[in-house]
Motif scaffolding. Structure first.
Motif, PDB file in Angstrom:
ATOM      1  N   ALA A  59     -51.130 -23.014 -15.087  1.00 33.13           N
ATOM      2  CA  ALA A  59     -50.656 -23.882 -16.235  1.00 33.13           C
ATOM      3  C   ALA A  59     -48.876 -23.594 -16.234  1.00 33.13           C
ATOM      4  N   TRP A  60     -48.401 -22.843 -15.315  1.00 34.20           N
ATOM      5  CA  TRP A  60     -47.006 -22.604 -15.455  1.00 34.20           C
ATOM      6  C   TRP A  60     -46.318 -22.994 -14.138  1.00 34.20           C
ATOM      7  N   ARG A  61     -45.256 -23.769 -14.313  1.00 35.35           N
ATOM      8  CA  ARG A  61     -44.404 -23.995 -13.212  1.00 35.35           C
ATOM      9  C   ARG A  61     -43.297 -22.731 -12.775  1.00 35.35           C
ATOM     10  N   HIS A  62     -43.362 -22.427 -11.788  1.00 36.86           N
ATOM     11  CA  HIS A  62     -42.217 -21.241 -11.426  1.00 36.86           C
ATOM     12  C   HIS A  62     -41.403 -21.592 -10.393  1.00 36.86           C
ATOM     13  N   GLY A  63     -40.234 -21.299 -10.352  1.00 40.03           N
ATOM     14  CA  GLY A  63     -39.197 -21.800  -9.534  1.00 40.03           C
ATOM     15  C   GLY A  63     -37.787 -20.881  -9.689  1.00 40.03           C
ATOM     16  N   ILE A  64     -37.005 -21.048  -8.645  1.00 43.90           N
ATOM     17  CA  ILE A  64     -35.822 -20.403  -8.635  1.00 43.90           C
ATOM     18  C   ILE A  64     -34.511 -21.232  -8.587  1.00 43.90           C
ATOM     19  N   ALA A  65     -33.802 -21.070  -9.741  1.00 40.73           N
ATOM     20  CA  ALA A  65     -32.438 -22.185  -9.845  1.00 40.73           C
ATOM     21  C   ALA A  65     -31.495 -21.991  -8.563  1.00 40.73           C
ATOM     22  N   LYS A  66     -30.870 -23.166  -8.155  1.00 40.18           N
ATOM     23  CA  LYS A  66     -29.831 -22.913  -7.185  1.00 40.18           C
ATOM     24  C   LYS A  66     -28.527 -22.361  -7.555  1.00 40.18           C
ATOM     25  N   ARG A  67     -28.261 -21.283  -7.538  1.00 38.30           N
ATOM     26  CA  ARG A  67     -27.040 -20.581  -8.126  1.00 38.30           C
ATOM     27  C   ARG A  67     -26.627 -19.289  -7.585  1.00 38.30           C
ATOM     28  N   ARG A  68     -25.617 -18.713  -7.652  1.00 39.12           N
ATOM     29  CA  ARG A  68     -25.150 -17.556  -6.830  1.00 39.12           C
ATOM     30  C   ARG A  68     -25.116 -16.323  -7.542  1.00 39.12           C
ATOM     31  N   LYS A  69     -25.376 -16.597  -8.801  1.00 39.47           N
ATOM     32  CA  LYS A  69     -25.426 -15.348  -9.858  1.00 39.47           C
ATOM     33  C   LYS A  69     -26.543 -15.749 -10.711  1.00 39.47           C
ATOM     34  N   ASP A  70     -27.265 -14.500 -11.638  1.00 38.61           N
ATOM     35  CA  ASP A  70     -27.916 -14.606 -12.767  1.00 38.61           C
ATOM     36  C   ASP A  70     -27.376 -13.693 -13.676  1.00 38.61           C
ATOM     37  N   LYS A  71     -27.768 -14.029 -14.992  1.00 36.00           N
ATOM     38  CA  LYS A  71     -27.562 -13.184 -15.874  1.00 36.00           C
ATOM     39  C   LYS A  71     -28.917 -12.258 -16.255  1.00 36.00           C
ATOM     40  N   TRP A  72     -28.796 -11.249 -16.463  1.00 33.89           N
ATOM     41  CA  TRP A  72     -30.124 -10.440 -16.864  1.00 33.89           C
ATOM     42  C   TRP A  72     -29.486  -9.401 -17.864  1.00 33.89           C
ATOM     43  N   GLN A  73     -30.188  -9.124 -18.881  1.00 36.70           N
ATOM     44  CA  GLN A  73     -29.842  -8.047 -19.834  1.00 36.70           C
ATOM     45  C   GLN A  73     -28.464  -7.892 -20.122  1.00 36.70           C
ATOM     46  N   GLY A  74     -27.578  -9.031 -20.520  1.00 31.44           N
ATOM     47  CA  GLY A  74     -26.269  -8.822 -20.594  1.00 31.44           C
ATOM     48  C   GLY A  74     -25.348  -8.894 -19.645  1.00 31.44           C
ATOM     49  N   GLN A  75     -25.857  -8.601 -18.208  1.00 29.79           N
ATOM     50  CA  GLN A  75     -25.039  -8.419 -17.033  1.00 29.79           C
ATOM     51  C   GLN A  75     -25.262  -9.796 -16.480  1.00 29.79           C
ATOM     52  N   THR A  76     -23.893  -9.909 -15.726  1.00 25.83           N
ATOM     53  CA  THR A  76     -24.001 -10.918 -14.522  1.00 25.83           C
ATOM     54  C   THR A  76     -23.943 -10.389 -13.338  1.00 25.83           C
ATOM     55  N   LEU A  77     -25.201 -10.818 -12.674  1.00 26.69           N
ATOM     56  CA  LEU A  77     -25.677 -10.121 -11.219  1.00 26.69           C
ATOM     57  C   LEU A  77     -25.159 -10.902 -10.251  1.00 26.69           C
ATOM     58  N   GLU A  78     -24.403 -10.528  -9.070  1.00 26.49           N
ATOM     59  CA  GLU A  78     -24.504 -11.508  -7.827  1.00 26.49           C
ATOM     60  C   GLU A  78     -25.787 -11.677  -7.180  1.00 26.49           C
ATOM     61  N   ARG A  79     -25.996 -12.630  -6.777  1.00 22.37           N
ATOM     62  CA  ARG A  79     -27.161 -12.788  -5.446  1.00 22.37           C
ATOM     63  C   ARG A  79     -26.569 -12.469  -4.303  1.00 22.37           C
ATOM     64  N   LYS A  80     -27.477 -11.909  -3.508  1.00 23.80           N
ATOM     65  CA  LYS A  80     -27.268 -11.593  -1.870  1.00 23.80           C
ATOM     66  C   LYS A  80     -28.470 -12.237  -1.285  1.00 23.80           C
ATOM     67  N   ARG A  81     -28.523 -11.973   0.001  1.00 22.81           N
ATOM     68  CA  ARG A  81     -29.811 -12.274   0.676  1.00 22.81           C
ATOM     69  C   ARG A  81     -31.308 -11.880   0.216  1.00 22.81           C
ATOM     70  N   ARG A  82     -32.019 -12.819  -0.185  1.00 20.42           N
ATOM     71  CA  ARG A  82     -33.478 -12.278  -0.631  1.00 20.42           C
ATOM     72  C   ARG A  82     -34.293 -12.899   0.445  1.00 20.42           C
ATOM     73  N   VAL A  83     -35.413 -12.263   0.730  1.00 21.60           N
ATOM     74  CA  VAL A  83     -36.659 -12.649   1.557  1.00 21.60           C
ATOM     75  C   VAL A  83     -37.990 -12.273   0.587  1.00 21.60           C
ATOM     76  N   SER A  84     -38.628 -13.084   0.546  1.00 22.99           N
ATOM     77  CA  SER A  84     -39.690 -13.233   0.077  1.00 22.99           C
ATOM     78  C   SER A  84     -41.118 -13.486   0.815  1.00 22.99           C
ATOM     79  N   ILE A  85     -42.129 -12.544   0.672  1.00 23.90           N
ATOM     80  CA  ILE A  85     -43.478 -12.693   1.324  1.00 23.90           C
ATOM     81  C   ILE A  85     -44.405 -13.148   0.418  1.00 23.90           C
ATOM     82  N   THR A  86     -44.946 -14.267   0.502  1.00 24.51           N
ATOM     83  CA  THR A  86     -46.204 -14.769  -0.220  1.00 24.51           C
ATOM     84  C   THR A  86     -47.552 -14.867   0.380  1.00 24.51           C
TER      85      THR A  86
END
Length: 210
Positions: free
Chosen positions: A171-198
């Motif tokens: 019932a919920w769509r999930h996704g990852i926005a196309k951007r180079r940084k995220d905000k989390w708990q008041g901090q700006t966090l730079e993205r680096k390479r991520r690998v996911s195994i589903t």
């Protein structure tokens, strides 16, 4: 969704029922071993991001699986990881897993900074549980309730495990926005390479003639 929007943890209205998160699922050594194994494989480049398929190759064009998609059993290193995923699951989540039927399909995605994936719900050809292991960079995953528009942001840390079942799965769509940084708990966090195994099971394997 505005891909430049940076979301805070407080933006989450509700947590989807059936979302289960395990931080520290893997050790740093286990993460390094998995990344080395993955990078020794031959990446596919048919999408905007690099991917690897195991068990079955999903057809993104037709959005289905048939016998022609079967690659073969998961390699031993993925089978071991899938077993560890099952062992980590809560008792509630295990109710949705057929203990006699292991995960049959795995897809590995590589996300460089600025890359993402559109909000979606995994197709109904896949089983009731979707499990994702995150390696490398942490990232914000956005959830949107399809009927109400409510949203939730889950921070997926390196070496974490995310399990979706029930409402979170269907019932919920999930996704990852196309951007180079995220905000989390008041901090700006730079993205680096991520690998996911589903990991997923298969519930609707059609014949090639359908």
């Amino acid at each position: 969704m505005n891909t430049e929007l940076l979301l805070f943890a407080d933006d989450a209205a509700v947590t989807p029922d059936g979302l289960e998160y395990h931080q520290g699922f893997l050790t740093p050594v286990e993460e390094d071993v998995l990344l080395a194994q993955i990078d020794a494989s031959e990446w596919l480049t048919d999408l905007s991001r690099r991917v690897l398929h195991f068990g079955f190759k999903y057809d993104y064009s037709n959005r289905r699986l048939d016998e022609t998609a079967r690659i073969g059993p998961l390699p031993e290193w993925l089978t071991c990881l899938a077993r560890k995923v099952r062992e980590a699951a809560s008792a509630d989540m295990k109710l949705f897993l057929d203990q006699q039927r292991p995960f049959e399909q795995a897809i590995i995605n590589e996300y460089e900074p600025g890359q993402g994936i559109a909000p979606h719900i995994d197709r109904d050809c896949f089983g009731p549980v979707v499990a994702t292991v995150s390696l490398g960079s942490g990232i914000n995953m956005d959830f949107v309730q399809s009927a109400t528009g409510e949203n939730h942001v889950e921070r997926l840390a390196p070496r974490s495990l995310l399990l979706l079942y029930g409402d979170a799965r269907i019932a919920w769509r999930h996704g990852i926005a196309k951007r180079r940084k995220d905000k989390w708990q008041g901090q700006t966090l730079e993205r680096k390479r991520r690998v996911s195994i589903t990991f997923r099971t298969i519930t609707d394997l059609r014949s090639a003639q359908d």
